[in-house]
Design a protein around this motif. Sequence first.
Motif, PDB file in Angstrom:
ATOM      1  N   LEU A 118       0.830  -1.205   0.000  1.00 29.15           N
ATOM      2  CA  LEU A 118       0.000   0.000   0.000  1.00 29.15           C
ATOM      3  C   LEU A 118       0.865   1.257   0.000  1.00 29.15           C
ATOM      4  O   LEU A 118       0.489   2.274  -0.589  1.00 29.15           O
ATOM      5  N   ASP A 119       2.028   1.178   0.628  1.00 29.74           N
ATOM      6  CA  ASP A 119       2.976   2.292   0.575  1.00 29.74           C
ATOM      7  C   ASP A 119       3.345   2.587  -0.876  1.00 29.74           C
ATOM      8  O   ASP A 119       3.328   3.751  -1.319  1.00 29.74           O
ATOM      9  N   GLY A 120       3.670   1.547  -1.654  1.00 31.37           N
ATOM     10  CA  GLY A 120       4.029   1.747  -3.051  1.00 31.37           C
ATOM     11  C   GLY A 120       2.890   2.330  -3.870  1.00 31.37           C
ATOM     12  O   GLY A 120       3.089   3.228  -4.705  1.00 31.37           O
ATOM     13  N   ILE A 121       1.679   1.836  -3.649  1.00 35.29           N
ATOM     14  CA  ILE A 121       0.513   2.325  -4.396  1.00 35.29           C
ATOM     15  C   ILE A 121       0.240   3.791  -4.069  1.00 35.29           C
ATOM     16  O   ILE A 121      -0.018   4.616  -4.965  1.00 35.29           O
ATOM     17  N   ILE A 122       0.328   4.141  -2.805  1.00 39.72           N
ATOM     18  CA  ILE A 122       0.054   5.525  -2.410  1.00 39.72           C
ATOM     19  C   ILE A 122       1.140   6.458  -2.930  1.00 39.72           C
ATOM     20  O   ILE A 122       0.847   7.565  -3.410  1.00 39.72           O
ATOM     21  N   ARG A 123       2.407   6.036  -2.862  1.00 37.23           N
ATOM     22  CA  ARG A 123       3.477   6.884  -3.401  1.00 37.23           C
ATOM     23  C   ARG A 123       3.300   7.113  -4.894  1.00 37.23           C
ATOM     24  O   ARG A 123       3.538   8.217  -5.403  1.00 37.23           O
ATOM     25  N   ALA A 124       2.884   6.064  -5.606  1.00 35.10           N
ATOM     26  CA  ALA A 124       2.760   6.179  -7.061  1.00 35.10           C
ATOM     27  C   ALA A 124       1.549   6.996  -7.489  1.00 35.10           C
ATOM     28  O   ALA A 124       1.580   7.654  -8.537  1.00 35.10           O
ATOM     29  N   THR A 125       0.475   6.971  -6.707  1.00 31.83           N
ATOM     30  CA  THR A 125      -0.782   7.579  -7.151  1.00 31.83           C
ATOM     31  C   THR A 125      -1.268   8.734  -6.287  1.00 31.83           C
ATOM     32  O   THR A 125      -2.037   9.568  -6.757  1.00 31.83           O
ATOM     33  N   ASN A 126      -0.883   8.748  -4.995  1.00 34.22           N
ATOM     34  CA  ASN A 126      -1.411   9.710  -4.020  1.00 34.22           C
ATOM     35  C   ASN A 126      -2.925   9.601  -3.883  1.00 34.22           C
ATOM     36  O   ASN A 126      -3.615  10.568  -3.584  1.00 34.22           O
ATOM     37  N   LEU A 127      -3.465   8.394  -4.091  1.00 36.51           N
ATOM     38  CA  LEU A 127      -4.901   8.173  -3.967  1.00 36.51           C
ATOM     39  C   LEU A 127      -5.325   8.098  -2.505  1.00 36.51           C
ATOM     40  O   LEU A 127      -4.586   7.585  -1.659  1.00 36.51           O
ATOM     41  N   LEU A 128      -6.522   8.569  -2.220  1.00 35.01           N
ATOM     42  CA  LEU A 128      -7.175   8.295  -0.955  1.00 35.01           C
ATOM     43  C   LEU A 128      -7.853   6.939  -1.080  1.00 35.01           C
ATOM     44  O   LEU A 128      -8.737   6.751  -1.923  1.00 35.01           O
ATOM     45  N   LEU A 129      -7.443   5.983  -0.274  1.00 33.04           N
ATOM     46  CA  LEU A 129      -8.015   4.638  -0.362  1.00 33.04           C
ATOM     47  C   LEU A 129      -9.322   4.509   0.402  1.00 33.04           C
ATOM     48  O   LEU A 129     -10.128   3.618   0.115  1.00 33.04           O
ATOM     49  N   ALA A 130      -9.562   5.363   1.366  1.00 30.45           N
ATOM     50  CA  ALA A 130     -10.809   5.300   2.132  1.00 30.45           C
ATOM     51  C   ALA A 130     -11.996   5.474   1.185  1.00 30.45           C
ATOM     52  O   ALA A 130     -12.033   6.399   0.376  1.00 30.45           O
ATOM     53  N   GLY A 131     -12.940   4.555   1.278  1.00 25.41           N
ATOM     54  CA  GLY A 131     -14.129   4.617   0.443  1.00 25.41           C
ATOM     55  C   GLY A 131     -13.999   3.978  -0.916  1.00 25.41           C
ATOM     56  O   GLY A 131     -14.992   3.819  -1.632  1.00 25.41           O
ATOM     57  N   ARG A 132     -12.790   3.601  -1.294  1.00 20.67           N
ATOM     58  CA  ARG A 132     -12.582   2.966  -2.604  1.00 20.67           C
ATOM     59  C   ARG A 132     -12.763   1.454  -2.497  1.00 20.67           C
ATOM     60  O   ARG A 132     -12.648   0.872  -1.424  1.00 20.67           O
ATOM     61  N   VAL A 133     -12.977   0.838  -3.641  1.00 21.78           N
ATOM     62  CA  VAL A 133     -13.085  -0.616  -3.710  1.00 21.78           C
ATOM     63  C   VAL A 133     -11.727  -1.169  -4.135  1.00 21.78           C
ATOM     64  O   VAL A 133     -11.257  -0.884  -5.244  1.00 21.78           O
ATOM     65  N   VAL A 134     -11.111  -1.914  -3.251  1.00 22.10           N
ATOM     66  CA  VAL A 134      -9.802  -2.515  -3.521  1.00 22.10           C
ATOM     67  C   VAL A 134     -10.005  -4.006  -3.733  1.00 22.10           C
ATOM     68  O   VAL A 134     -10.551  -4.698  -2.862  1.00 22.10           O
TER      69      VAL A 134
END
Length: 420
Positions: A195-211
């Motif tokens: 998740l660290d890699g995904i957030i660094r690459a996208t800066n997405l807010l994961l709260a509320g998203r479908v993973v």
Amino acid sequence: MGTAEPVTPVGQAAEGELRIGWAARSMPVLAGIAERFARERPLDGLRIAACLHVTAETAVLLQVLREGGAEIALAASNPLSTQDDVAAALRERGIAVHARAGADLQTYYRHIHQALDIAPHLVLDDGCDLVNVLHTERVELLGDVVGGCEETTTGIIRLRQMAAEGALRFPVVAVNDTRTKRMVDNRYGTGQSTLDGIIRATNLLLAGRVVVVAGFGFCGRGVADRARGLGARVIVTEVDPVKALEAALQGYQVEPMSRAAELGDVFITVTGNRDVIRAEHFAVMKDGAVLANAGHFDVEIDVRALRELASAVRHGVRPNTDEYVLPDGRRLLLLAEGRVVNLTAAEGHPAAVMDISFSAHALAAAWLVTEGRGLPPGVHDLPSAIDAEIARLELAAAGVTIDTLTPDQERYLRSWRLGS
């Protein structure tokens, strides 16, 4: 097979030493093993070829092996995870490192051959590429090999298949299958660092998203747990009914990928298998869906099919993020070229996690050359006593104490005659 990669630019080794020193602060168990190895020298006179991620944490492990008396040659197990400053620092320390960030496939395998030129007695592998090359292209070296260690689930799958076909010529310790490694590295390390890699690459807010997490093994459980902890709604896909049942009982929505593909905002593959996300899945994904792979090899997402479907590709819309534009205008975001995202878009597991995994490597190597020399070719578990020793050392380093059995309790557990 050639010489090691040159050290450039000047000053890189000093930066690498700073990085290694920072990692070592969080690796107290390996520090204790290093002191023991320096006294006992269990690896004296032995040559070790390693194919591991070239990171600061790996550097700490290699120093421990040197304290034990080993001569070491290192190749990268993934060119996109190589930290060039760490490689430079290791070369300054006198370790032969054959690796550089961004190496192409031909160079990657050349580096593995160069590491094998040491004519190893022991091999440390991460994904089984080194063992594979040893058995297919460098068979003349097999006679000197006492044994090896494997770090990953993917590598263990390949090794077990080699053993089943009678192709594996020496014993390999499944470091990946130890209880401490599966719990701390696979679950907590992979969960956080992915998740660290995904957030660094996208800066997405994961709260509320479908993973969507493809695979509910130890790594998949960790990814799903961390994603849920950040507020995401998690869907799990599985082919194993027992793992799917476990996911369902833990409250996750379980769907086939054909259905999950329509629902997901972020897709993370953690299966160790190929083509988990394919053309028919890309065809129904939402605009802006993010595709990330946390498995060892870049085969879990069918990148070739995605490339063929796309009408345009925009590389580097963010660091480690490529945008594939489909003919209908939908955009799919592929992270880290489909390679292992936690080591490509981030720094991999925290050093405290690798302290446990690499302690198992170090102790397994010493065990192989002392008590394990008579093992037949095949995949072998690390003795449970060593696994427990690692846990005890980690607890002691953290200042945690636990109970011990009383003599009466020990007698009770040894006897079948005592009941209620």
